[in-house]
Write a protein that holds these residues in place. Structure first.
Motif: not given
Length: 318
Positions: A281-285
């Motif tokens: 959920n902390r990924c940045s797309f």
């Protein structure tokens, strides 16, 4: 006795190597502040080590960024110099998904109290994925023994599941997904059957976590297949970096990843599942498309169980 002596010598050799690198970094900073010509020599040494190294001043402005830092983070030196390390750049986060840069930054604490610190965190790669790194932070002093900045050394802490030759072997055997560069459904089915046999014969429970890009088809239609696949790649890369070598990650369906966790018990499973949720959920797309179309914002769903019978798998993947 000879074996013990050998290991002591190896340990001593490692400590000497670490100390020499520390002296090189310290000398580089001192010379940099004095504008001495020797600075170039130390810079060349630092630029040829595999670890990432960067220096910040008291305001946490980045003054140096070596080649190792470029390789680990994906950010070139020109992209980070003179920016602040807390400017939405690396966005370090903990196992629990808590962001560290604003209130719990090791660099910030060291600048205040002068203490060295070590931690295992996750930085955000330029491509948006999360990379596990081990960091060490040390203060930098001037000739008056005043803190003038800090240095952070960080190394990629990923545990690689397999070597390149094994990856090629999997690809040749049609067990590999070309889009995400991880094993495919065929490989997962084989591993599931192996673990089900272990369950039947030895009563060894195992865990399964499914990570589903819930609106994959919507994004594929609204944006493009390439956009949707880019998101899958970021999720796969993040998961691959978080998991240990004995964990099994694969693409189970077009929009779904599966993690198989050998020898898992209920008490450990929930914590591990929550850890996976926090990191993903902390990924940045980094896709502007989604800020304009709220209904198409990326939705990642998680489900999982400790498998005690074949029915547990069937209930999970329905």
């Amino acid at each position: 006795m000879q074996v013990i002596t050998f290991y002591y010598l190896k340990l001593l050799e490692h400590l000497i190597s670490c100390y020499i690198m520390y002296l090189v970094i310290k000398k580089y900073i001192e010379d940099k502040m004095k504008n001495q010509l020797k600075n170039d020599m130390y810079k060349k040494i630092l630029d040829n080590i595999s670890d990432g190294v960067y220096f910040v001043d008291k305001e946490r402005k980045i003054e140096y960024w070596n080649n190792g830092a470029e390789k680990i983070t994906g950010y070139k030196q020109k992209e980070v110099l003179d920016s602040n390390c807390f400017d939405d750049l690396l966005c370090h986060c903990s196992d629990s998904g808590d962001l560290l840069c604003k209130n719990n930054c090791p660099l910030s604490f060291t600048l205040k109290d002068g203490k060295e610190r070590e931690a295992e965190v996750y930085l955000r790669h330029k491509d948006g994925s999360r990379v596990p790194v081990k960091i060490k932070v040390s203060p930098v002093y001037d000739e008056n023994n005043e803190i003038t900045g800090a240095v952070e050394i960080f190394s990629d802490n990923s545990e690689t599941l397999s070597a390149y030759d094994m990856i090629e072997q999997l690809r040749k055997l049609a067990f590999f997904d070309d889009t995400t560069n991880i094993p495919n459904r065929k490989f997962l089915d084989i591993k599931l059957n192996q673990h089900l046999n272990d369950l039947k014969e030895n009563n060894l429970f195992f865990g399964i976590i499914l990570i589903r890009f819930a609106n994959y088809n919507n994004v594929k239609c609204s944006a493009s297949r390439e956009t949707a696949d880019t998101i899958l790649k970021i999720i796969a890369k993040t998961l691959d970096g978080v998991l240990a070598p004995f964990h099994i990650l694969g693409r189970y369906d077009e929009d779904t990843f599966m993690i198989i966790l050998p020898k898992m018990i209920e008490s450990d499973f929930k914590d591990f599942e929550q850890r996976i949720k926090n990191i993903v959920n902390r990924c940045s797309f980094g896709l502007d498309f989604f800020s304009e179309k709220k209904e198409d914002s990326i939705k990642i769903c998680f489900s999982g169980t400790v498998v005690k019978s074949r029915e547990d798998i069937e209930n999970l993947v329905i």
